[in-house]
Design an enzyme around this catalytic site. Structure first.
Site, PDB file in Angstrom:
ATOM      1  N   PHE A  63      -6.476  31.124  -3.743  1.00  0.00           N
ATOM      2  CA  PHE A  63      -5.219  30.247  -3.288  1.00  0.00           C
ATOM      3  C   PHE A  63      -4.748  29.009  -2.637  1.00  0.00           C
ATOM      4  O   PHE A  63      -4.192  28.109  -2.567  1.00  0.00           O
ATOM      5  CB  PHE A  63      -3.531  31.132  -2.437  1.00  0.00           C
ATOM      6  N   LYS A 113      -8.193  32.783 -14.212  1.00  0.00           N
ATOM      7  CA  LYS A 113      -7.227  34.220 -13.551  1.00  0.00           C
ATOM      8  C   LYS A 113      -6.991  33.190 -12.114  1.00  0.00           C
ATOM      9  O   LYS A 113      -7.489  33.541 -11.509  1.00  0.00           O
ATOM     10  CB  LYS A 113      -7.309  34.844 -13.363  1.00  0.00           C
ATOM     11  N   GLU A 116      -2.284  34.680  -7.679  1.00  0.00           N
ATOM     12  CA  GLU A 116      -0.890  35.115  -7.313  1.00  0.00           C
ATOM     13  C   GLU A 116       0.162  34.893  -6.583  1.00  0.00           C
ATOM     14  O   GLU A 116       1.090  34.907  -6.949  1.00  0.00           O
ATOM     15  CB  GLU A 116      -0.395  36.937  -7.901  1.00  0.00           C
ATOM     16  N   SER A 135     -12.955  34.821  -1.109  1.00  0.00           N
ATOM     17  CA  SER A 135     -13.474  35.498   0.163  1.00  0.00           C
ATOM     18  C   SER A 135     -14.593  36.108   0.141  1.00  0.00           C
ATOM     19  O   SER A 135     -15.205  36.259  -1.238  1.00  0.00           O
ATOM     20  CB  SER A 135     -12.439  35.950   0.403  1.00  0.00           C
ATOM     21  N   CYS A 143     -11.881  25.897   3.005  1.00  0.00           N
ATOM     22  CA  CYS A 143     -13.196  26.844   2.531  1.00  0.00           C
ATOM     23  C   CYS A 143     -14.360  26.134   3.317  1.00  0.00           C
ATOM     24  O   CYS A 143     -15.346  25.935   3.760  1.00  0.00           O
ATOM     25  CB  CYS A 143     -13.936  26.550   1.249  1.00  0.00           C
ATOM     26  N   GLU A 176     -14.785  35.117   8.914  1.00  0.00           N
ATOM     27  CA  GLU A 176     -13.850  33.315   8.947  1.00  0.00           C
ATOM     28  C   GLU A 176     -11.604  33.991   9.240  1.00  0.00           C
ATOM     29  O   GLU A 176     -11.433  34.649   8.928  1.00  0.00           O
ATOM     30  CB  GLU A 176     -14.051  33.817   7.652  1.00  0.00           C
TER      31      GLU A 176
HETATM   32  P1  NAD Z   1      -9.135  35.741  -2.209  1.00  0.00           P
HETATM   33  O1  NAD Z   1     -11.213  36.485  -2.224  1.00  0.00           O
HETATM   34  O2  NAD Z   1      -8.440  36.935  -1.552  1.00  0.00           O
HETATM   35  O3  NAD Z   1      -8.750  35.366  -3.969  1.00  0.00           O
HETATM   36  C1  NAD Z   1      -9.557  35.124  -4.389  1.00  0.00           C
HETATM   37  C2  NAD Z   1      -9.241  35.739  -6.263  1.00  0.00           C
HETATM   38  O4  NAD Z   1      -9.548  36.554  -6.278  1.00  0.00           O
HETATM   39  C3  NAD Z   1      -7.378  35.706  -6.470  1.00  0.00           C
HETATM   40  O5  NAD Z   1      -7.930  35.329  -7.746  1.00  0.00           O
HETATM   41  C4  NAD Z   1      -7.103  36.711  -6.034  1.00  0.00           C
HETATM   42  O6  NAD Z   1      -6.077  37.315  -7.836  1.00  0.00           O
HETATM   43  C5  NAD Z   1      -8.255  37.245  -6.814  1.00  0.00           C
HETATM   44  N1  NAD Z   1      -8.828  39.251  -6.153  1.00  0.00           N
HETATM   45  C6  NAD Z   1      -8.223  39.698  -5.386  1.00  0.00           C
HETATM   46  N2  NAD Z   1      -8.728  40.765  -4.196  1.00  0.00           N
HETATM   47  C7  NAD Z   1      -8.976  41.096  -5.488  1.00  0.00           C
HETATM   48  C8  NAD Z   1      -9.973  42.423  -5.333  1.00  0.00           C
HETATM   49  N3  NAD Z   1     -10.061  43.477  -5.441  1.00  0.00           N
HETATM   50  N4  NAD Z   1     -10.752  42.590  -6.633  1.00  0.00           N
HETATM   51  C9  NAD Z   1     -10.510  41.350  -8.196  1.00  0.00           C
HETATM   52  N5  NAD Z   1     -10.333  40.269  -7.422  1.00  0.00           N
HETATM   53  C10 NAD Z   1      -9.419  39.711  -6.835  1.00  0.00           C
HETATM   54  O7  NAD Z   1      -9.556  34.185  -1.418  1.00  0.00           O
HETATM   55  P2  NAD Z   1      -7.837  33.995  -1.459  1.00  0.00           P
HETATM   56  O8  NAD Z   1      -7.142  34.144   0.180  1.00  0.00           O
HETATM   57  O9  NAD Z   1      -6.869  33.962  -2.401  1.00  0.00           O
HETATM   58  O10 NAD Z   1      -8.746  32.708  -0.986  1.00  0.00           O
HETATM   59  C11 NAD Z   1      -9.493  32.402   0.177  1.00  0.00           C
HETATM   60  C12 NAD Z   1     -10.726  32.655   0.391  1.00  0.00           C
HETATM   61  O11 NAD Z   1     -11.290  31.411  -0.393  1.00  0.00           O
HETATM   62  C13 NAD Z   1     -11.103  32.404   1.960  1.00  0.00           C
HETATM   63  O12 NAD Z   1     -12.423  33.311   2.114  1.00  0.00           O
HETATM   64  C14 NAD Z   1     -12.111  30.759   1.929  1.00  0.00           C
HETATM   65  O13 NAD Z   1     -13.429  30.243   2.291  1.00  0.00           O
HETATM   66  C15 NAD Z   1     -12.307  31.072  -0.011  1.00  0.00           C
HETATM   67  N6  NAD Z   1     -13.107  29.432  -0.600  1.00  0.00           N
HETATM   68  C16 NAD Z   1     -14.300  29.454  -0.877  1.00  0.00           C
HETATM   69  C17 NAD Z   1     -14.590  28.077  -1.873  1.00  0.00           C
HETATM   70  C18 NAD Z   1     -15.853  27.954  -1.776  1.00  0.00           C
HETATM   71  O14 NAD Z   1     -15.944  27.078  -2.211  1.00  0.00           O
HETATM   72  N7  NAD Z   1     -16.718  28.538  -1.310  1.00  0.00           N
HETATM   73  C19 NAD Z   1     -13.392  27.522  -1.919  1.00  0.00           C
HETATM   74  C20 NAD Z   1     -11.529  27.898  -1.762  1.00  0.00           C
HETATM   75  C21 NAD Z   1     -11.680  28.663  -1.447  1.00  0.00           C
END
Ligand code: NAD
Length: 494
Positions: free
Chosen positions: A148, A172, A175, A225, A280, A379
């Site tokens: 997000f 994808k 959401e 994450s 991040c 985090e």
């Molecule tokens: P998230 O892991 O909750 O979601 C990321 C994506 O995975 C979304 O599209 C979500 O719909 C999907 N998703 C969520 N749960 C899932 C599941 N159980 N199975 C399959 N898909 C699933 O992350 P977020 O809250 O949207 O974003 C924040 C996180 O992203 C933080 O941990 C941040 O550090 C990380 N991030 C990392 C970088 C990097 O470059 N390393 C960059 C941006 C964000």
């Protein structure tokens, strides 16, 4: 209520029995809803991408590059509109949203140079009358799953290079703020991208799993994450796909006693609280070395009073709300926990009140944080800055290198030798020297170490060209056929 549709084969598609709420984090109100794709709909999008693949990979490099030049112009002229969409669903301030678009543009500009990027190599006369050359060909249909916190930039990290390399994509997005992805797909279409090359499906685990399990998808890029990144890596790899999965972070900023105090304090405040800490590459831990600690904590504290917290649409706001009410409450819980575990609370974000029902929390500064505390280990992804004190450089570097994450790390010092030693020692993929948020420019690649990345390819830049292509090596003989003879030996060079 406005429904955010999927975008499949060049057209909006509102299908989906399940729907999710999309909030305006500044007001706390649900103002849109998003269609969630079923497995069948994701498979339809993948089929559309597969159908578009033969023509797209056969499209000349000049015509492909044209799309990116057009897209660059469109993105620049529509930045204000796109930034407003981002702020309305993510909450970040408008200038920050525009900054995200600008950083995403770097990936578009990089992709426009695809003719140079896709060049192979050639050796003439490796053996008598035999030449060898290598070419890079697309992997096929690529799945792109994004978080997000950067609804424009992170999709562009993936889709610009993937499409430039001749692949077709099913994206994808998160959401929680899905509108920007559909806007981007329409801009690509306006820029001349053929229908089906870029498809957007919304949803949750069901949609993601459908991408991971479909054999037509040959490569998966994920950013999110760490627990989800790890599971995506395992499932996609088990299904035989190429995968890169970028995870979470806990970025440390080491401040040596000789650092410029004002510059270090400015950097810590900007990097910890920008975008409400939902980056991040945000700095979440300052490691104060030696006798600078008291002055540094004082200088950071002094700067906090001037920060304005409010809706991202207001021009004088420095920091907007968090993404959801649950996330805001979770961050508040970490602040309470840190106080209970013995950290010294210098500023408590829970005390900042903003009118209305938005997902706001103010900035928190914690001193004397210790490595066993949850606020240090996890985090948090919010506007919480922990200060850990270390007596020596050696103690500080050991602390940083013991952390499970290794996304970014920075050092603040006036000593070039110390900075060089830090660069050599530190276990992180991206390093800043007097730069707190060292996100590489688009001509380099982005990626962390340890639990911040699963897979071996960093994202965007040169490593993405490697990730999104397969190499083919061609050995050619053009010789006088009269010299031909039977030879059952293993081919050897002569
Ligand atoms: P998230 O892991 O909750 O979601 C990321 C994506 O995975 C979304 O599209 C979500 O719909 C999907 N998703 C969520 N749960 C899932 C599941 N159980 N199975 C399959 N898909 C699933 O992350 P977020 O809250 O949207 O974003 C924040 C996180 O992203 C933080 O941990 C941040 O550090 C990380 N991030 C990392 C970088 C990097 O470059 N390393 C960059 C941006 C964000």
């Amino acid at each position: 209520m406005e429904l955010i549709p999927h975008f499949i084969a060049g057209a909006e598609n509102p299908s989906g029995e399940r729907r999710g709420p999309v909030f305006n984090p500044a007001t706390g109100e649900q103002h849109r809803e998003v269609a969630f794709a079923s497995t069948a709909l994701v498979n339809e999008a993948i089929a559309a991408a597969a159908a578009a693949l033969p023509a797209w990979r056969a499209t000349s490099l000049t015509k492909r590059a044209d799309v990116f030049f057009n897209l660059r112009t469109l993105l620049k002229s529509r930045t204000t509109e796109l930034s407003a969409i981002v702020t309305s669903e993510h909450g970040k301030v408008l200038s920050d949203a525009a900054g995200e678009v600008a950083r995403g543009l770097e990936n578009v500009e990089f992709a426009a140079g695809l003719m140079h990027l896709l060049k192979g190599e050639r050796d003439e006369q490796v053996s008598t009358n035999i030449d060898v050359h290598s070419i890079k060909q697309p992997v096929g249909v690529v799945g792109a799953i994004t978080p997000f916190n950067f609804p424009v930039m992170v999709p562009l990290w993936m889709i610009a290079s993937a499409i430039a390399c001749g692949n077709t994509v099913v994206l994808k997005p998160s959401e929680k703020d899905p509108s920007a992805a559909v806007f981007l797909a329409k801009l690509f279409q306006e820029a001349g991208l053929p229908d089906g090359v870029l498809n957007v499906v919304h949803g949750d685990k069901e949609a993601v799993d459908a991408i991971l399990d479909n054999p037509t998808v040959k490569a998966v890029s994920f950013v999110g994450s760490t627990p989800i990144a790890r599971s995506i890596y395992q499932r996609a790899a088990a299904n035989g796909k190429r995968v890169q999965a970028l995870g979470g972070a806990k970025n440390h900023m080491m401040v040596l006693p000789d650092a410029d105090l004002g510059a270090a304090a400015d950097a810590a405040v900007s990097a910890a609280y920008g975008s409400a800490g939902e980056r991040c590459m945000a700095v979440s831990v300052v490691v104060a070395v030696g006798d600078i600690a008291d002055d540094l904590v004082g200088a950071i504290k002094e700067r906090l009073g001037g920060l304005k917290i409010g809706a991202g649409t207001e021009s004088d706001t420095d920091m907007g709300p968090l993404i959801t009410r649950e996330h805001r409450d979770k961050v508040a819980g970490y602040v309470a926990g840190a106080a209970a575990e013995g950290a010294v609370v210098i500023a408590d974000g829970r005390e900042t009140l903003v009118d209305g029902d938005g997902f706001f929390i103010g900035v928190t500064l914690l001193d004397h944080v210790l490595p066993h505390m949850d606020v240090y280990k996890d985090e948090i992804f919010g506007p919480v800055l922990s200060v850990v004190r270390a007596e020596t450089y050696d103690q500080a570097i050991e602390l940083i290198n013991s952390n499970q994450f290794g996304n970014g790390a920075a050092i603040f010092t006036r000593d070039g030798g110390a900075a060089r030693t830090f660069e050599f020692d530190v276990e992180a993929g991206m390093v800043g020297v007097n730069v707190p948020v060292p996100v590489p420019v688009g001509a380099f690649s982005f990626g962390g170490w340890k639990d911040s990345l699963f897979g071996d390819a960093h994202i965007y830049g040169p490593e993405s060209v490697h990730f999104y292509t397969r190499s083919k090596v061609v050995t050619t003989r053009w010789a006088d056929p009269s010299t031909s003879r039977i030879d059952l030996g293993f081919p050897s060079n002569s």
